[in-house]
Design an enzyme around this catalytic site. Structure first.
Site, PDB file in Angstrom:
ATOM      1  N   LYS A  41     -10.108 -15.789 149.337  1.00  0.00           N
ATOM      2  CA  LYS A  41     -10.576 -15.622 150.713  1.00  0.00           C
ATOM      3  C   LYS A  41     -10.655 -14.127 151.016  1.00  0.00           C
ATOM      4  O   LYS A  41      -9.847 -13.343 150.505  1.00  0.00           O
ATOM      5  CB  LYS A  41      -9.571 -16.314 151.656  1.00  0.00           C
ATOM      6  CG  LYS A  41      -9.783 -16.080 153.147  1.00  0.00           C
ATOM      7  CD  LYS A  41     -11.053 -16.688 153.671  1.00  0.00           C
ATOM      8  CE  LYS A  41     -11.300 -16.309 155.144  1.00  0.00           C
ATOM      9  NZ  LYS A  41     -12.695 -16.581 155.552  1.00  0.00           N
ATOM     10  N   ASN A 117     -16.993  -7.728 151.065  1.00  0.00           N
ATOM     11  CA  ASN A 117     -17.737  -8.580 151.995  1.00  0.00           C
ATOM     12  C   ASN A 117     -18.219  -7.738 153.170  1.00  0.00           C
ATOM     13  O   ASN A 117     -17.429  -7.388 154.050  1.00  0.00           O
ATOM     14  CB  ASN A 117     -16.802  -9.710 152.459  1.00  0.00           C
ATOM     15  CG  ASN A 117     -17.479 -10.671 153.415  1.00  0.00           C
ATOM     16  OD1 ASN A 117     -18.644 -10.497 153.778  1.00  0.00           O
ATOM     17  ND2 ASN A 117     -16.740 -11.687 153.842  1.00  0.00           N
ATOM     18  N   CYS A 120     -19.397 -10.588 157.126  1.00  0.00           N
ATOM     19  CA  CYS A 120     -18.725 -11.628 157.913  1.00  0.00           C
ATOM     20  C   CYS A 120     -19.354 -11.722 159.292  1.00  0.00           C
ATOM     21  O   CYS A 120     -19.430 -10.730 160.005  1.00  0.00           O
ATOM     22  CB  CYS A 120     -17.228 -11.340 158.056  1.00  0.00           C
ATOM     23  SG  CYS A 120     -16.475 -12.568 159.161  1.00  0.00           S
ATOM     24  N   LYS A 156     -20.905  -8.705 148.867  1.00  0.00           N
ATOM     25  CA  LYS A 156     -21.372  -9.987 149.443  1.00  0.00           C
ATOM     26  C   LYS A 156     -22.312  -9.644 150.593  1.00  0.00           C
ATOM     27  O   LYS A 156     -21.913  -8.976 151.557  1.00  0.00           O
ATOM     28  CB  LYS A 156     -20.164 -10.787 149.953  1.00  0.00           C
ATOM     29  CG  LYS A 156     -20.504 -12.108 150.654  1.00  0.00           C
ATOM     30  CD  LYS A 156     -20.714 -13.233 149.667  1.00  0.00           C
ATOM     31  CE  LYS A 156     -20.826 -14.602 150.324  1.00  0.00           C
ATOM     32  NZ  LYS A 156     -19.566 -15.313 150.418  1.00  0.00           N
ATOM     33  N   VAL A 186     -26.001 -15.701 149.346  1.00  0.00           N
ATOM     34  CA  VAL A 186     -25.873 -15.150 150.670  1.00  0.00           C
ATOM     35  C   VAL A 186     -24.572 -15.613 151.316  1.00  0.00           C
ATOM     36  O   VAL A 186     -24.041 -16.652 150.942  1.00  0.00           O
ATOM     37  CB  VAL A 186     -27.049 -15.617 151.577  1.00  0.00           C
ATOM     38  CG1 VAL A 186     -28.362 -15.026 151.074  1.00  0.00           C
ATOM     39  CG2 VAL A 186     -27.154 -17.155 151.654  1.00  0.00           C
ATOM     40  N   ASN A 187     -24.133 -14.839 152.310  1.00  0.00           N
ATOM     41  CA  ASN A 187     -23.080 -15.334 153.214  1.00  0.00           C
ATOM     42  C   ASN A 187     -23.705 -16.385 154.137  1.00  0.00           C
ATOM     43  O   ASN A 187     -24.911 -16.656 154.070  1.00  0.00           O
ATOM     44  CB  ASN A 187     -22.506 -14.154 154.010  1.00  0.00           C
ATOM     45  CG  ASN A 187     -21.059 -14.380 154.432  1.00  0.00           C
ATOM     46  OD1 ASN A 187     -20.683 -15.504 154.815  1.00  0.00           O
ATOM     47  ND2 ASN A 187     -20.250 -13.352 154.370  1.00  0.00           N
ATOM     48  N   GLY A 213     -24.042 -24.944 153.749  1.00  0.00           N
ATOM     49  CA  GLY A 213     -24.374 -26.322 153.377  1.00  0.00           C
ATOM     50  C   GLY A 213     -25.801 -26.453 152.870  1.00  0.00           C
ATOM     51  O   GLY A 213     -26.570 -25.483 152.835  1.00  0.00           O
ATOM     52  N   THR A 264     -19.620 -24.812 150.744  1.00  0.00           N
ATOM     53  CA  THR A 264     -19.488 -26.042 151.543  1.00  0.00           C
ATOM     54  C   THR A 264     -19.197 -27.271 150.669  1.00  0.00           C
ATOM     55  O   THR A 264     -18.327 -28.091 151.007  1.00  0.00           O
ATOM     56  CB  THR A 264     -20.764 -26.260 152.381  1.00  0.00           C
ATOM     57  OG1 THR A 264     -20.894 -25.163 153.295  1.00  0.00           O
ATOM     58  CG2 THR A 264     -20.704 -27.558 153.156  1.00  0.00           C
TER      59      THR A 264
HETATM   60  O1  RRO Z   1     -13.568 -15.891 158.001  1.00  0.00           O
HETATM   61  C1  RRO Z   1     -14.706 -16.149 158.428  1.00  0.00           C
HETATM   62  O2  RRO Z   1     -14.909 -16.545 159.588  1.00  0.00           O
HETATM   63  C2  RRO Z   1     -15.899 -15.987 157.587  1.00  0.00           C
HETATM   64  C3  RRO Z   1     -16.131 -14.885 156.781  1.00  0.00           C
HETATM   65 BR1  RRO Z   1     -14.905 -13.507 156.541  1.00  0.00          BR
HETATM   66  C4  RRO Z   1     -17.373 -14.784 156.074  1.00  0.00           C
HETATM   67  O3  RRO Z   1     -17.644 -13.825 155.343  1.00  0.00           O
HETATM   68  N1  RRO Z   1     -18.259 -15.789 156.226  1.00  0.00           N
HETATM   69  C5  RRO Z   1     -18.009 -16.841 157.001  1.00  0.00           C
HETATM   70  O4  RRO Z   1     -18.879 -17.734 157.106  1.00  0.00           O
HETATM   71  N2  RRO Z   1     -16.835 -16.946 157.668  1.00  0.00           N
END
Ligand code: RRO
Length: 283
Positions: A41, A117, A120, A156, A186-187, A213, A264
């Protein structure tokens, strides 16, 4: 074997940062699974409990999360970096440049890989650096000025939608082609909103969250395909977004991804998803 920087992966499928990769038990489950790496994470300087209220929801088509960077703090991921049977990659999401530099320097020499990352979507008041070209270039310049990074290093990225964005971001990343080993595309798609009946699907962050998803597969495939043409060929691309079948994995690989991450579907099915996907790409 799949090679990304100094990492050797037994196969092209592993977990995306986010679902089921925060605690030691979850990392141990990944070690026992067929995921070809253990990706943590995203971590911050200090531990975080994340956003309050229900913060994850999914159906067959979509997931939405506003986890808010809940994690055990970067030192936990450093202290548990040894003794794994496969490459161990730490996702880093410091809340500012200074934090990122501290965390990256602290992880150096302890972990096989670092995935920074810059994308986010769920922290109120914090920009997605990957959407701000000047800021992203500034971050990368400062990070690489500090020290040379021995760990395999990647970024990322957010999903992009305009062809000119791909060109501009690629120019920045290519400037650092000797330091950047991979990008992950992708994020989640930021600031989506889903209803569950007549209620917002999640409570956290006013109902807004990152969308993942099955439905985001075309966005992930498009991003991988654009970047494969525009990025220097020494930079590997890891595809992420919408994988539910072996065919989806094959599609990412055929468009130039070196490996893929599963988010997902891993959240929904647990570690058995890796075995299922490997079986489906072999037959
Ligand atoms: O922790 C999150 O809310 C989160 C992060 Br760091 C991210 O890079 N992508 C995401 O969908 N949630």
């Amino acid at each position: 074997m799949i090679t990304i920087g100094n990492l050797q992966l037994a196969g092209p499928i592993f977990n995306a940062s986010g679902p089921r990769c925060t605690t030691l038990e979850e990392l141990q489950d990944l070690n026992r699974s067929m995921s070809s790496a253990i990706l943590t994470k995203s971590c911050t300087l200090e531990p975080r409990i994340g956003n309050l209220g229900k913060r994850y929801w999914q159906n067959d088509l979509w997931s939405i999360n506003s986890t808010g960077l809940a994690n055990l703090g970067w030192e936990f991921y450093r202290d548990n970096s040894q003794g794994w049977d496969k490459p161990y990659i730490v996702s880093v999401a410091g809340l500012n440049l200074e934090d990122n530099i501290k965390i990256i320097n602290g992880l150096q020499g302890h972990v096989g890989g670092i995935e920074l990352n810059l994308s986010c979507p769920n922290i109120r008041g914090k920009r997605q650096v990957a959407y701000s070209y000047d800021m992203m270039e500034f971050y990368l310049r400062k990070i690489f000025d500090e020290d040379s990074i021995d760990s395999t290093f990647g970024l990322k990225l957010s999903p992009y939608f305009d062809h000119c964005q791909f060109v501009e971001i690629s120019e920045i990343i290519n400037e650092f082609k000797t330091e950047i080993d991979f990008v992950t595309c992708v994020n989640s798609l930021g600031n989506g909103y889903l209803m569950d009946g007549d209620q917002p699907a999640i409570e956290a962050n006013g109902g807004f969250g990152g969308i993942g998803g099955k439905a985001i597969l075309p966005i992930g495939l498009g991003n991988v395909s654009k970047f494969r043409v525009l990025l220097h060929n020494s930079i590997a691309i890891i595809g992420c977004g919408g994988i539910t079948t072996g065919q989806d994995v094959k599609d990412y690989l055929s468009l130039g991804a070196t490996a893929v991450q599963v988010g997902t579907a891993f959240m929904e099915r647990g570690t058995s998803v890796f075995e299922q996907l490997y079986r489906e790409i072999l037959y």
